[in-house]
Design a protein around this motif. Structure first.
Motif, PDB file in Angstrom:
ATOM      1  N   HIS A  46       2.152   3.858   6.407  1.00 40.15           N
ATOM      2  CA  HIS A  46       2.259   2.512   6.987  1.00 40.15           C
ATOM      3  C   HIS A  46       1.122   1.685   6.396  1.00 40.15           C
ATOM      4  O   HIS A  46      -0.043   1.889   6.726  1.00 40.15           O
ATOM      5  CB  HIS A  46       2.137   2.608   8.509  1.00 40.15           C
ATOM      6  CG  HIS A  46       2.285   1.299   9.212  1.00 40.15           C
ATOM      7  ND1 HIS A  46       2.920   1.168  10.426  1.00 40.15           N
ATOM      8  CD2 HIS A  46       1.884   0.040   8.886  1.00 40.15           C
ATOM      9  CE1 HIS A  46       2.882  -0.095  10.813  1.00 40.15           C
ATOM     10  NE2 HIS A  46       2.252  -0.799   9.894  1.00 40.15           N
ATOM     11  N   ILE A  47       1.466   0.773   5.506  1.00 37.70           N
ATOM     12  CA  ILE A  47       0.452   0.018   4.763  1.00 37.70           C
ATOM     13  C   ILE A  47       0.448  -1.444   5.205  1.00 37.70           C
ATOM     14  O   ILE A  47       1.469  -2.131   5.148  1.00 37.70           O
ATOM     15  CB  ILE A  47       0.690   0.115   3.247  1.00 37.70           C
ATOM     16  CG1 ILE A  47       0.651   1.587   2.806  1.00 37.70           C
ATOM     17  CG2 ILE A  47      -0.355  -0.693   2.485  1.00 37.70           C
ATOM     18  CD1 ILE A  47       0.959   1.804   1.339  1.00 37.70           C
ATOM     19  N   GLU A  48      -0.703  -1.899   5.670  1.00 31.97           N
ATOM     20  CA  GLU A  48      -0.941  -3.306   5.984  1.00 31.97           C
ATOM     21  C   GLU A  48      -1.882  -3.866   4.913  1.00 31.97           C
ATOM     22  O   GLU A  48      -2.492  -3.106   4.147  1.00 31.97           O
ATOM     23  CB  GLU A  48      -1.561  -3.447   7.371  1.00 31.97           C
ATOM     24  CG  GLU A  48      -0.698  -2.888   8.501  1.00 31.97           C
ATOM     25  CD  GLU A  48       0.401  -3.828   8.942  1.00 31.97           C
ATOM     26  OE1 GLU A  48       0.342  -5.028   8.569  1.00 31.97           O
ATOM     27  OE2 GLU A  48       1.314  -3.385   9.653  1.00 31.97           O
ATOM     28  N   GLU A  49      -2.021  -5.183   4.881  1.00 35.92           N
ATOM     29  CA  GLU A  49      -2.795  -5.802   3.804  1.00 35.92           C
ATOM     30  C   GLU A  49      -3.893  -6.706   4.328  1.00 35.92           C
ATOM     31  O   GLU A  49      -3.737  -7.377   5.342  1.00 35.92           O
ATOM     32  CB  GLU A  49      -1.859  -6.626   2.892  1.00 35.92           C
ATOM     33  CG  GLU A  49      -0.853  -5.786   2.139  1.00 35.92           C
ATOM     34  CD  GLU A  49      -0.152  -6.575   1.043  1.00 35.92           C
ATOM     35  OE1 GLU A  49      -0.672  -7.634   0.649  1.00 35.92           O
ATOM     36  OE2 GLU A  49       0.910  -6.134   0.584  1.00 35.92           O
ATOM     37  N   GLY A  50      -5.024  -6.694   3.608  1.00 30.87           N
ATOM     38  CA  GLY A  50      -6.078  -7.675   3.805  1.00 30.87           C
ATOM     39  C   GLY A  50      -7.206  -7.217   4.701  1.00 30.87           C
ATOM     40  O   GLY A  50      -6.974  -6.771   5.829  1.00 30.87           O
ATOM     41  N   ILE A  51      -8.450  -7.347   4.213  1.00 36.83           N
ATOM     42  CA  ILE A  51      -9.602  -6.957   5.009  1.00 36.83           C
ATOM     43  C   ILE A  51      -9.723  -7.813   6.267  1.00 36.83           C
ATOM     44  O   ILE A  51     -10.246  -7.365   7.293  1.00 36.83           O
ATOM     45  CB  ILE A  51     -10.889  -7.024   4.149  1.00 36.83           C
ATOM     46  CG1 ILE A  51     -12.038  -6.277   4.838  1.00 36.83           C
ATOM     47  CG2 ILE A  51     -11.262  -8.462   3.817  1.00 36.83           C
ATOM     48  CD1 ILE A  51     -13.266  -6.090   3.960  1.00 36.83           C
ATOM     49  N   ASP A  52      -9.211  -9.046   6.224  1.00 37.71           N
ATOM     50  CA  ASP A  52      -9.225  -9.899   7.410  1.00 37.71           C
ATOM     51  C   ASP A  52      -8.337  -9.335   8.518  1.00 37.71           C
ATOM     52  O   ASP A  52      -8.470  -9.736   9.681  1.00 37.71           O
ATOM     53  CB  ASP A  52      -8.742 -11.314   7.053  1.00 37.71           C
ATOM     54  CG  ASP A  52      -9.675 -12.040   6.101  1.00 37.71           C
ATOM     55  OD1 ASP A  52     -10.595 -11.396   5.573  1.00 37.71           O
ATOM     56  OD2 ASP A  52      -9.489 -13.241   5.880  1.00 37.71           O
ATOM     57  N   ASN A  53      -7.456  -8.429   8.155  1.00 35.35           N
ATOM     58  CA  ASN A  53      -6.512  -7.837   9.100  1.00 35.35           C
ATOM     59  C   ASN A  53      -6.969  -6.457   9.554  1.00 35.35           C
ATOM     60  O   ASN A  53      -6.192  -5.696  10.138  1.00 35.35           O
ATOM     61  CB  ASN A  53      -5.134  -7.724   8.412  1.00 35.35           C
ATOM     62  CG  ASN A  53      -4.004  -7.535   9.375  1.00 35.35           C
ATOM     63  OD1 ASN A  53      -4.066  -7.942  10.530  1.00 35.35           O
ATOM     64  ND2 ASN A  53      -2.945  -6.876   8.922  1.00 35.35           N
ATOM     65  N   ALA A  54      -8.244  -6.123   9.310  1.00 36.11           N
ATOM     66  CA  ALA A  54      -8.723  -4.766   9.567  1.00 36.11           C
ATOM     67  C   ALA A  54      -8.636  -4.379  11.043  1.00 36.11           C
ATOM     68  O   ALA A  54      -8.143  -3.294  11.373  1.00 36.11           O
ATOM     69  CB  ALA A  54     -10.160  -4.613   9.071  1.00 36.11           C
TER      70      ALA A  54
END
Length: 336
Positions: A307-315
């Motif tokens: 399950h891959i999410e994106e963006g360090i802002d979304n950590a």
């Protein structure tokens, strides 16, 4: 000057982590000393263990210091190197930090990997990384399943649990999984080949115990425990004589006071044993475990999901999916 965006800890969480516990900061990329190399992190692994590192409490690794970036496993490429054995362009994985650039040292916890040996480099954070090896050593060294035994896994639809159950099936065990919600229970049966699935959602200890009894009418010989709390309490009531419990995690208790298992006395009644373990206990055997897992994947005997999410802002919202049960497979954050 290139800036390094970092996801830093600024306050110790009280219960479930919240946005004010963290800060995104931009700092200059550090200069390299002799023997060091600079890693551009492409992917980071988000794991339940991180929650324990956020507390100022004794553990197998020191707490993350306030003001420092959160500790995570990463996969990335070397951008610059002053280490003789590591070259720019090499793919590496290791225990680094949730940031765009990490400085690692030769002979440390970050080492080269072969990006061409797997369908995706993210596999080194899932089936070929700590997740897959936790399941491999937990099943084969701690529990040692035998054909015909009953094997129960809690948190069974998670990254570790789903692999552990499949390894149990390959050993000839009857596998029962506990998961949250009908969709996850269906995945256990249809995707991972479990023999039975139990939905823990909305159940008291007594209700969950009854459901486990229906799924495992002949009792349980092995338990791969990832959840703790009421789930473990209900499970302990179904141990067979000389059963083995491998304690991998207690995710239900990480954001609250420890539950305090009520039915631990069943270990006495059934002459059973419970053993905690860490994948780091087997560091010297990672090549052996990695080769075995790679063989199973190549032969089509093991399914794994990412399950891959994106963006360090979304950590943070991505990390919280672990505790909300919203991830479908190994939870990975893409930074590049």
């Amino acid at each position: 000057m290139t800036l390094n965006r970092r996801f830093t800890l600024v306050a110790r969480p009280d219960g479930l982590p919240k946005p004010s516990d963290f800060a995104l900061v931009d700092e200059p990329v550090p200069e390299l000393a002799d023997g060091q190399f600079l890693v551009r992190n492409h992917y980071v692994s988000l794991d339940p263990a991180i929650r324990g590192w956020l507390d100022d409490a004794p553990s197998y690794l020191p707490p993350i210091e306030l003001g420092d970036a959160v500790r995570v496993s990463t996969v990335g490429q070397v951008e610059a190197s002053k280490a003789g054995s590591i070259k720019a362009g090499d793919w590496v994985m290791g225990l680094n930090k949730l940031e765009h650039y990490s400085v690692a040292a030769e002979g440390g916890f970050t080492y080269p990997i072969d990006a061409n040996a797997v369908p995706s480099v993210t596999n080194y954070l899932s089936v070929m990384g700590a997740v897959g090896l936790t399941a491999f050593f937990g099943v084969n060294d701690v529990l040692k399943p035998k054909a015909g035994e009953t094997f129960l896994i809690s948190g069974a639809a998670g990254a570790v649990g789903s692999i552990a159950g499949q390894l149990g099936k390959l050993a000839g065990a009857r596998v029962v999984g506990i998961a949250g919600g009908p969709e996850k229970c269906a995945r256990l049966l249809n995707d991972y080949g479990f023999d039975a699935a139990v939905d823990y959602r909305g159940k008291t200890v007594d209700q969950l115990s009854a459901a486990i009894g229906e799924a495992a009418p002949n009792g349980v010989d092995m338990v791969f425990e990832n959840v703790g709390g009421t789930v473990l309490d209900a499970t302990l009531l179904h141990l067979n004589r000389e059963a083995r419990v491998g304690l991998c995690g207690l995710i239900s208790e990480y954001n609250s006071e420890h539950y305090g298992t009520r039915n631990l006395w069943q270990l006495i009644v059934k002459s059973a044993r419970i053993q905690g373990f860490l994948v780091s206990d087997y560091l010297h055997r990672f090549p052996e475990g990695g080769a075995a897992m790679a063989k199973l994947v190549a032969e089509g005997k093991l399914r794994f999901d990412e399950h891959i999410e994106e963006g360090i802002d979304n950590a943070l919202p991505t990390f919280l999916k672990l505790f909300e049960g919203k991830n479908e497979g190994k939870l990975i954050l893409k930074l590049v």
